[in-house]
Motif scaffolding. Structure first.
Motif, mmCIF file in Angstrom:
data_model
loop_
_atom_site.group_PDB
_atom_site.id
_atom_site.type_symbol
_atom_site.label_atom_id
_atom_site.label_comp_id
_atom_site.label_asym_id
_atom_site.label_seq_id
_atom_site.Cartn_x
_atom_site.Cartn_y
_atom_site.Cartn_z
ATOM 1 N N GLY A 51 14.270 14.070 12.679
ATOM 2 C CA GLY A 51 15.292 14.023 11.639
ATOM 3 C C GLY A 51 14.908 14.803 10.399
ATOM 4 N N ARG A 52 15.498 14.423 9.279
ATOM 5 C CA ARG A 52 15.237 15.109 8.015
ATOM 6 C C ARG A 52 14.857 14.048 6.981
ATOM 7 N N PRO A 53 13.561 13.664 6.960
ATOM 8 C CA PRO A 53 13.171 12.531 6.119
ATOM 9 C C PRO A 53 13.070 12.834 4.627
ATOM 10 N N LEU A 54 13.180 11.777 3.845
ATOM 11 C CA LEU A 54 12.808 11.792 2.430
ATOM 12 C C LEU A 54 11.398 11.195 2.386
ATOM 13 N N ILE A 55 10.450 11.975 1.880
ATOM 14 C CA ILE A 55 9.050 11.541 1.866
ATOM 15 C C ILE A 55 8.676 11.141 0.434
ATOM 16 N N ILE A 56 8.211 9.909 0.269
ATOM 17 C CA ILE A 56 7.824 9.450 -1.079
ATOM 18 C C ILE A 56 6.348 9.762 -1.312
ATOM 19 N N ALA A 57 6.051 10.509 -2.393
ATOM 20 C CA ALA A 57 4.662 10.848 -2.728
ATOM 21 C C ALA A 57 4.006 9.646 -3.398
ATOM 22 N N PRO A 88 18.664 16.626 -4.557
ATOM 23 C CA PRO A 88 18.622 16.402 -3.100
ATOM 24 C C PRO A 88 19.806 17.066 -2.388
ATOM 25 N N GLU A 89 20.992 17.024 -3.005
ATOM 26 C CA GLU A 89 22.175 17.636 -2.382
ATOM 27 C C GLU A 89 21.954 19.139 -2.198
ATOM 28 N N LYS A 90 21.377 19.761 -3.258
ATOM 29 C CA LYS A 90 21.152 21.212 -3.214
ATOM 30 C C LYS A 90 20.108 21.555 -2.146
ATOM 31 N N ALA A 91 19.033 20.733 -2.076
ATOM 32 C CA ALA A 91 17.976 20.978 -1.085
ATOM 33 C C ALA A 91 18.553 20.910 0.326
ATOM 34 N N ARG A 92 19.465 19.956 0.531
ATOM 35 C CA ARG A 92 20.099 19.826 1.849
ATOM 36 C C ARG A 92 20.931 21.076 2.153
ATOM 37 N N GLU A 93 21.721 21.486 1.141
ATOM 38 C CA GLU A 93 22.585 22.660 1.315
ATOM 39 C C GLU A 93 21.745 23.916 1.605
ATOM 40 N N LEU A 94 20.567 24.011 0.957
ATOM 41 C CA LEU A 94 19.717 25.191 1.152
ATOM 42 C C LEU A 94 18.979 25.147 2.490
ATOM 43 N N GLY A 95 18.963 23.976 3.143
ATOM 44 C CA GLY A 95 18.411 23.896 4.496
ATOM 45 C C GLY A 95 17.025 23.301 4.619
ATOM 46 N N THR A 152 14.015 20.949 5.563
ATOM 47 C CA THR A 152 13.882 19.964 6.646
ATOM 48 C C THR A 152 13.621 18.578 6.071
ATOM 49 N N ALA A 153 12.791 18.542 5.029
ATOM 50 C CA ALA A 153 12.423 17.256 4.422
ATOM 51 C C ALA A 153 12.220 17.479 2.927
ATOM 52 N N ILE A 154 12.457 16.438 2.142
ATOM 53 C CA ILE A 154 12.142 16.536 0.709
ATOM 54 C C ILE A 154 11.007 15.571 0.376
ATOM 55 N N VAL A 155 10.189 15.979 -0.607
ATOM 56 C CA VAL A 155 9.103 15.129 -1.095
ATOM 57 C C VAL A 155 9.460 14.725 -2.521
ATOM 58 N N LYS A 159 18.092 8.910 -1.457
ATOM 59 C CA LYS A 159 18.239 8.988 -0.004
ATOM 60 C C LYS A 159 19.700 9.264 0.366
ATOM 61 N N ASN A 160 20.614 8.549 -0.287
ATOM 62 C CA ASN A 160 22.032 8.783 0.001
ATOM 63 C C ASN A 160 22.436 10.201 -0.369
ATOM 64 N N ALA A 161 21.953 10.675 -1.530
ATOM 65 C CA ALA A 161 22.286 12.036 -1.945
ATOM 66 C C ALA A 161 21.750 13.038 -0.926
ATOM 67 N N TRP A 162 20.524 12.814 -0.489
ATOM 68 C CA TRP A 162 19.883 13.716 0.505
ATOM 69 C C TRP A 162 20.634 13.662 1.827
ATOM 70 N N GLU A 163 21.108 12.500 2.219
ATOM 71 C CA GLU A 163 21.784 12.368 3.521
ATOM 72 C C GLU A 163 23.282 12.687 3.442
ATOM 73 N N GLY A 164 23.739 13.074 2.256
ATOM 74 C CA GLY A 164 25.140 13.442 2.109
ATOM 75 C C GLY A 164 26.073 12.249 2.094
ATOM 76 N N LEU A 165 25.521 11.060 1.768
ATOM 77 C CA LEU A 165 26.362 9.845 1.695
ATOM 78 C C LEU A 165 26.783 9.636 0.250
#
Ligand code: C5P
Length: 239
Positions: free
Chosen positions: A3-9, A200-207, A209-212, A231-237
């Motif tokens: 999938g395309r995870p959100l990774i918490i540092a 997060p929305e922009k990172a998803r749009e730019l492609g 795989t995962a955000i930290v 997470k919702n913003a990243w997943e487009g919810l």
């Protein structure tokens, strides 16, 4: 990578602070990043604790040494059964290939080899530093793309880069190659020391795989709300 995870540092100095933070995110199966600060204090026991709690782990130790040393180190790290590890692409293709060999040798039967990604250029490296301190007479973007291609050809699974660099990477490399992107902020967040940031929305749009994401969640007054919003913003919810 699934999938395309959100990774918490988990940029904390010790396991006690990590425990305090994780209590604020009850009942969540997380993907967390353990870096040098935490791992050098707590060692492999912090990995065991996080795994027992059901979390996926990116062990961010950025290995960079002679190929044989990296191979043996990776063989040991694979035994920790983490999901993702990394090296510096500046170690060269023989070192990156050795990293993969070590991971394969250390992965227990029936387990999946940890994915291995490369750091191209640290965000703390400027073009002036590259040219005048490291005597690399090329542009920063050119070296990032070159290191990404080198990592790809060496059999690595992806790179760490800015989400703003992702579209150019995928002009040259196929999408099976992962782009893991830090420097993520919600529009209302403080930038701290990050410069090239995206939502997060922009990172998803730019492609990506995962955000930290670190401080936007770890330093939030209400980390659970901040995490779910990110997470919702990243997943487009709906946020
Ligand atoms: O707090 P923040 O969201 O800026 O944290 C980002 C995390 O990603 C930190 O652990 C930082 O070290 C890491 N990182 C980064 N830029 C890179 C590589 C790693 O911000 N190029």
């Amino acid at each position: 990578m699934n999938g395309r995870p959100l990774i918490i540092a988990l940029d904390f100095p010790d396991g006690k602070e990590v425990g305090g933070f994780l209590k604020k995110l009850p009942d969540q199966k997380l993907y967390v990043k353990v870096g040098m600060e935490l791992f050098y204090q707590e060692g492999p026991s912090i990995i065991d604790q996080l795994k027992s709690a059901g979390h996926d782990i990116f062990l961010d130790l950025k290995l960079h040494d002679i190929p044989q040393t990296v191979k043996q180190a990776m063989k040991g790290l694979a035994k920790l059964d983490v999901n993702l590890v990394n090296v510096h692409a500046a170690g060269g293709s023989a070192m990156m290939q050795a990293a993969i060999e070590g991971l394969e040798a250390g992965t227990r039967a029936g387990s999946k080899r940890p994915d291995c990604i490369a750091v191209t250029q640290l965000t703390s490296t400027s073009e002036a530093m590259l040219n005048h301190e490291l005597l690399i007479g090329k542009g920063l973007n050119e070296t990032v793309l070159h290191y990404a291609k080198l990592a790809y050809e060496s059999g690595l699974d992806g790179i760490v880069c800015s989400s703003l660099e992702v579209p150019e990477i995928y002009q040259h490399l196929d999408r099976s190659f992962h782009t893991i992107t830090p420097g993520i902020r919600l529009a209302e967040d403080s930038l701290n020391d990050q410069v090239r940031v995206a939502t997060p929305e922009k990172a998803r749009e730019l492609g990506s795989t995962a955000i930290v994401v670190g401080r936007s969640i770890t330093k939030a007054k209400d980390p659970l709300t901040a995490y779910l919003q990110m997470k919702n913003a990243w997943e487009g919810l709906p946020v």
